[in-house]
Design a protein around this motif. Structure first.
Motif, PDB file in Angstrom:
ATOM      1  N   SER A   1       0.820  -1.215   0.000  1.00 42.45           N
ATOM      2  CA  SER A   1       0.000   0.000   0.000  1.00 42.45           C
ATOM      3  C   SER A   1       0.848   1.257   0.000  1.00 42.45           C
ATOM      4  O   SER A   1       0.359   2.338  -0.311  1.00 42.45           O
ATOM      5  CB  SER A   1      -0.936  -0.011   1.217  1.00 42.45           C
ATOM      6  N   ASP A   2       2.155   1.102   0.349  1.00 43.00           N
ATOM      7  CA  ASP A   2       3.048   2.271   0.380  1.00 43.00           C
ATOM      8  C   ASP A   2       3.731   2.510  -0.951  1.00 43.00           C
ATOM      9  O   ASP A   2       4.506   3.458  -1.091  1.00 43.00           O
ATOM     10  CB  ASP A   2       4.108   2.086   1.479  1.00 43.00           C
ATOM     11  N   TRP A   3       3.473   1.658  -1.888  1.00 47.86           N
ATOM     12  CA  TRP A   3       4.193   1.780  -3.176  1.00 47.86           C
ATOM     13  C   TRP A   3       3.456   2.661  -4.191  1.00 47.86           C
ATOM     14  O   TRP A   3       3.871   2.769  -5.319  1.00 47.86           O
ATOM     15  CB  TRP A   3       4.390   0.384  -3.786  1.00 47.86           C
TER      16      TRP A   3
ATOM     17  N   THR B   1      -3.902  -2.290  -7.384  1.00 53.59           N
ATOM     18  CA  THR B   1      -4.579  -3.532  -7.768  1.00 53.59           C
ATOM     19  C   THR B   1      -3.913  -4.736  -7.102  1.00 53.59           C
ATOM     20  O   THR B   1      -4.575  -5.656  -6.596  1.00 53.59           O
ATOM     21  CB  THR B   1      -4.558  -3.685  -9.282  1.00 53.59           C
ATOM     22  N   LEU B   2      -2.559  -4.745  -7.093  1.00 54.97           N
ATOM     23  CA  LEU B   2      -1.842  -5.859  -6.456  1.00 54.97           C
ATOM     24  C   LEU B   2      -2.125  -5.908  -4.956  1.00 54.97           C
ATOM     25  O   LEU B   2      -2.313  -6.989  -4.369  1.00 54.97           O
ATOM     26  CB  LEU B   2      -0.341  -5.699  -6.711  1.00 54.97           C
ATOM     27  N   ALA B   3      -2.184  -4.766  -4.334  1.00 53.56           N
ATOM     28  CA  ALA B   3      -2.468  -4.729  -2.895  1.00 53.56           C
ATOM     29  C   ALA B   3      -3.867  -5.241  -2.601  1.00 53.56           C
ATOM     30  O   ALA B   3      -4.089  -5.948  -1.606  1.00 53.56           O
ATOM     31  CB  ALA B   3      -2.295  -3.309  -2.372  1.00 53.56           C
TER      32      ALA B   3
ATOM     33  N   GLY C   1      -8.446  -3.762   3.382  1.00 56.58           N
ATOM     34  CA  GLY C   1      -9.830  -4.160   3.281  1.00 56.58           C
ATOM     35  C   GLY C   1      -9.978  -5.535   2.710  1.00 56.58           C
ATOM     36  O   GLY C   1      -9.054  -6.229   2.361  1.00 56.58           O
ATOM     37  N   SER C   2     -11.187  -5.935   2.636  1.00 49.03           N
ATOM     38  CA  SER C   2     -11.526  -7.246   2.120  1.00 49.03           C
ATOM     39  C   SER C   2     -11.596  -7.217   0.639  1.00 49.03           C
ATOM     40  O   SER C   2     -11.416  -6.229  -0.009  1.00 49.03           O
ATOM     41  CB  SER C   2     -12.868  -7.689   2.736  1.00 49.03           C
ATOM     42  N   ASP C   3     -11.940  -8.354   0.078  1.00 55.07           N
ATOM     43  CA  ASP C   3     -12.067  -8.487  -1.370  1.00 55.07           C
ATOM     44  C   ASP C   3     -13.191  -7.648  -1.908  1.00 55.07           C
ATOM     45  O   ASP C   3     -13.244  -7.328  -3.069  1.00 55.07           O
ATOM     46  CB  ASP C   3     -12.267  -9.964  -1.748  1.00 55.07           C
ATOM     47  N   SER C   4     -14.072  -7.291  -1.067  1.00 58.00           N
ATOM     48  CA  SER C   4     -15.200  -6.489  -1.535  1.00 58.00           C
ATOM     49  C   SER C   4     -14.787  -5.110  -1.953  1.00 58.00           C
ATOM     50  O   SER C   4     -15.501  -4.425  -2.649  1.00 58.00           O
ATOM     51  CB  SER C   4     -16.291  -6.412  -0.452  1.00 58.00           C
ATOM     52  N   ASP C   5     -13.569  -4.698  -1.544  1.00 59.61           N
ATOM     53  CA  ASP C   5     -13.098  -3.356  -1.910  1.00 59.61           C
ATOM     54  C   ASP C   5     -12.498  -3.327  -3.297  1.00 59.61           C
ATOM     55  O   ASP C   5     -12.230  -2.277  -3.843  1.00 59.61           O
ATOM     56  CB  ASP C   5     -12.055  -2.859  -0.897  1.00 59.61           C
ATOM     57  N   SER C   6     -12.235  -4.479  -3.855  1.00 61.44           N
ATOM     58  CA  SER C   6     -11.598  -4.524  -5.181  1.00 61.44           C
ATOM     59  C   SER C   6     -12.575  -4.081  -6.242  1.00 61.44           C
ATOM     60  O   SER C   6     -13.755  -4.317  -6.167  1.00 61.44           O
ATOM     61  CB  SER C   6     -11.095  -5.949  -5.481  1.00 61.44           C
ATOM     62  N   SER C   7     -12.014  -3.474  -7.198  1.00 56.65           N
ATOM     63  CA  SER C   7     -12.813  -3.040  -8.343  1.00 56.65           C
ATOM     64  C   SER C   7     -12.975  -4.104  -9.360  1.00 56.65           C
ATOM     65  O   SER C   7     -13.620  -3.923 -10.357  1.00 56.65           O
ATOM     66  CB  SER C   7     -12.172  -1.798  -8.983  1.00 56.65           C
ATOM     67  N   TYR C   8     -12.401  -5.251  -9.173  1.00 59.25           N
ATOM     68  CA  TYR C   8     -12.470  -6.346 -10.149  1.00 59.25           C
ATOM     69  C   TYR C   8     -13.337  -7.442  -9.598  1.00 59.25           C
ATOM     70  O   TYR C   8     -13.315  -7.704  -8.388  1.00 59.25           O
ATOM     71  CB  TYR C   8     -11.066  -6.914 -10.466  1.00 59.25           C
TER      72      TYR C   8
END
Length: 764
Positions: free
Chosen positions: A740-742, A748-750, A757-764
């Protein structure tokens, strides 16, 4: 000899005596005669005069000079005179007065600078210092002496035509004199010192005129006259000056052109062209070139020769036509010269030579052949050859030898052939007027002689037209159907054309009956197409073409007319038209399809050959191609966890470190071609690098994706292996919060690894 100044002074004294006499008479008028009075009363002026005269240019040694005296009735022993005004400034006085009233000139005067001085006379008592009378003004007038000679202000140049009449004005000279123009000193008289036999001058005005009419430019073209200007005309002691006047005599045409000798002889070659200059007949004319205007006339042979003025206005004898030695070898004729506008009688009247004899000798030349015509023209009908011979040409040798001729045609595009002995012309190919209506052929005639001279002519073939072309439709683009057209609507008018020169009248009929259209021949080389279908829409008309037969009386043709179906506005204005109905595939479309098929076949054959070649190379490794493919090619680049150990036989790599080979037979492997040192002894990283390099340079082997991507850091590396061979589920326990610091690029990798957060935060 008396000095001019003293002479002038004497004249002035006489003038002063005259003035004194006038003064006495004026005094006498002041006495009034009163007969009725018992006493005579006489009134006298207090001041006796008011004008004094002084001479200019008095030498300094003769100064001061008495010029007059002041008189006043109140003057006495105790009186004193004084003067003031111009020339009296108390320092360098020009005028002074003594006690007796005598006025003296103290300096040399110059009338040309100042001709008079205004002064005042004063009288006063020397004791009381009071004026005894009113001041009186008087004038000292400077008398002129002849001290300036006349001067010419410019140099004079004039001109006059020769033969000018007596009294004709040439020019006027003018001199100026600084002396008094009202006296003889400023009066100028002019005199001509030379050239008086041709010119004269008016003494008072300086106008130079012609003395008589004998001026002749050819005798003398310029005169330089000396003119003298003098003052004191008729009196001794006058001053004078001279100037030179240049008079140019202008030329007129007063001399007749004349030949310089009586006989001229010339030679000319017979092959010279018309307008060739045979020779020059020099003409003498004493006038200037612009007045040398001779005209020449050739007698007897003016149809062969003529003479015209050249650049020098001499006679240039020229040919009017070419000569022929074989016909006439010599000519003899006369040439006459005349000239218009000459003044009569001409100056050279007694020495004119206006007629000369001219002799011409023609020189024989070996001339080239001459054709009977400069250009031959033949009319030949196009189409099949019916009569090959179309005519002939003829040339002759103009010389006495009269050599025979040999004929030929130059150029490859001429449709004719020629008989080299007779000059007969014949067709060698069929003519087509529509392709080329006129043919030009160069024909050569060569003498059969040592010189082999050649003559040339042009044969022109005019191709006559026959009716050999079929009629063709015109105005087809104006034929279309509107979706709102009614039965009986004229949808357009067609015409016809023909490549022939004069086609017959065209007739139109339908070659194939149509249920939708009818054709009406207008009998004026046009035809009208009429719509006959009752219920029409853009979808009902499927066969929108006609086959029309056109005839011109000799030729017939059947022409296909495609008719567009369009959506139209009022007055049949087109909005949109459907494309023509295609009933077949065009030749160009077939060719394009065949090319695509051939290209696909070639690609398939090349691919099969490459596969076969790769398969043969894999068999040489000692293992079946399928086995190696399962172990090396199916490796997943993204890593499959523990599944990697099942898809990749690591023992192959390990065997390389212990000197083992991929196959039991000693045959050379594909990898051995690179000829690199043996793999590491215990170092797996070195072994992998060698295999990678061998695979990179092996163009014939199967691409071993696993070896290209697989990275092994070695046992000593802190990062460990990047391969998934040794991975397990323990890897999921690693902390990936640092991703998250990169930055946003690793967001996306984080998210994939559950960071922030959980997987629910992913946009994919």
């Amino acid at each position: 000899m008396i000095h001019p100044v003293w002479r002038q002074m004497a004249l002035t004294l006489l003038w002063a005596g005259f003035l004194g006499l006038q003064f006495i008479l004026s005094e006498a008028e002041d006495v009034k005669d009163v007969h009725h009075s018992p006493v005579l009363h006489r009134q006298k002026r207090e001041w006796r005069f008011n004008i004094l005269l002084a001479f200019e240019e008095i030498p300094p040694q003769n100064l001061p000079q008495l010029i007059g005296q002041l008189l006043n009735t109140r003057a006495g022993a105790n009186t004193q005179f004084k003067i003031s005004g111009e020339g009296v400034d108390g320092v360098n006085d020009l005028f002074t007065v003594n006690k007796a009233g005598e006025i003296f000139v103290m300096a040399t005067l110059d009338r040309e600078k100042k001709s008079s001085y205004k002064l005042k006379a004063h009288i006063f008592n020397t004791i009381t210092k009071r004026p005894l009378d009113d001041d009186i003004e008087f004038t000292v007038k400077v008398q002129d002496v002849n001290d300036h000679a006349p001067v010419f202000s410019e140099t004079y140049t004039g001109s006059i035509r020769e033969r000018s009449r007596q009294g004709a004005a040439v020019l006027t000279v003018t001199a100026t004199d600084a002396d008094d123009p009202t006296s003889p000193n400023g009066n100028i008289n002019y005199e001509l010192l030379n050239g008086t036999e041709y010119f004269s001058i008016k003494s008072t005005t300086g106008e130079i005129t012609v003395q008589d009419n004998k001026l002749d430019r050819e005798t003398q073209s310029q005169y330089k006259l000396v003119v003298k200007a003098s003052d004191l005309p008729g009196l001794p002691g006058g001053l004078s000056t001279t100037t030179t006047v240049t008079i140019n005599i202008n030329d007129i045409n007063d001399n007749m052109a004349t030949f310089k000798k009586e006989t001229f002889s010339f030679s000319v070659r017979e092959n010279e062209n018309p307008q060739f200059t045979v020779g020059t007949l020099p003409v003498e004319d004493r006038d200037e070139k612009q007045h040398k205007n001779p005209r020449f006339t050739v007698q007897n042979f003016n149809d062969v020769f003529y003479v015209e003025p050249d650049d020098q206005n001499d006679g240039a004898l020229k040919l009017r036509k070419s000569l022929d030695y074989e016909t006439t070898s010599t000519y003899s004729f006369k040439v006459v010269v005349t000239e218009d506008g000459v003044a009569q009688p001409p100056d050279n009247q007694g020495s004119m030579l206006t007629t000369v004899q001219v002799h011409i000798t023609v020189i024989d030349v070996d001339e080239p052949p001459v054709f009977s015509k400069a250009e031959y023209t033949f009319d030949v009908q196009e189409g099949p050859i019916r009569n090959k011979v179309i005519g002939s040409v003829s040339a002759r040798d103009p010389d006495k030898a009269n050599y025979r001729m040999k004929y030929s045609i130059r150029g490859l595009n001429c449709p004719l052939e020629i008989d080299e002995n007779t000059g007969q012309l014949a067709l060698k190919k069929e003519l087509d007027r529509e392709t080329e209506a006129t043919h030009l052929c160069d024909v050569t005639a060569q003498e059969i002689s040592p010189s082999g001279l050649k003559g040339y002519t042009i044969v022109k073939i005019k191709v006559l037209d026959i009716n050999d072309n079929q009629p063709e439709l015109t105005n087809t683009s104006t034929i279309y159907i509107c979706d709102n057209d009614k039965n009986g609507t004229i949808i357009g008018t067609i015409g016809a054309t023909d490549k022939d020169e004069n086609p017959g009248p065209f007739r139109f009929i339908l070659a194939k009956r149509s249920s939708n259209f009818s054709l009406h021949d207008n009998l004026n080389n046009t035809a009208t197409i009429v719509l006959t279908h009752r219920d029409l829409s853009m979808d009902t008309i499927k066969e929108n073409f006609l086959e029309i037969e056109i005839s011109d009386g000799h030729q017939k043709s059947i022409n296909k007319l495609d008719i567009r179906v369009c959506t139209c506005r009022k007055d049949r204005q087109i909005e949109y038209c459907k494309a023509y109905t295609q009933t077949g595939v065009s030749i160009s479309a077939l060719i394009a399809i065949l090319l695509c098929i051939v290209t696909i076949l070639v690609i398939v054959i090349l691919f099969v050959l490459r596969k076969r070649y790769q398969k043969e190379n894999l068999v040489t490794l000692g293992k079946p191609a399928g086995e190696i493919h399962e172990q090396l090619v199916t490796y997943d680049e993204e890593g499959g966890g523990e599944m990697d150990t099942n898809g990749y036989d690591v023992s192959i790599l390990s065997s390389a470190c212990h000197g083992s080979s991929l196959r039991p037979t000693p045959a050379p492997a594909v990898y051995a071609v690179a000829k690199k040192p043996p793999a590491c002894k215990g170092d797996m990283a070195m072994m992998i690098e060698v295999k990678k390099d061998e695979a990179d340079h092996d163009r014939d082997g199967i691409p071993y994706d696993t070896l290209h991507i697989y990275g092994y850091e070695g046992t000593e590396s802190l990062a460990g292996s990047l391969s998934s061979l040794d991975s397990s589920s323990v890897a999921s326990n690693l902390d990936y919060d640092f991703l998250s610091d990169w930055g946003p690029r690793f967001r996306t990798l984080a998210q994939l690894y559950g960071v922030d957060g959980s997987d629910s935060d992913s946009s994919y």
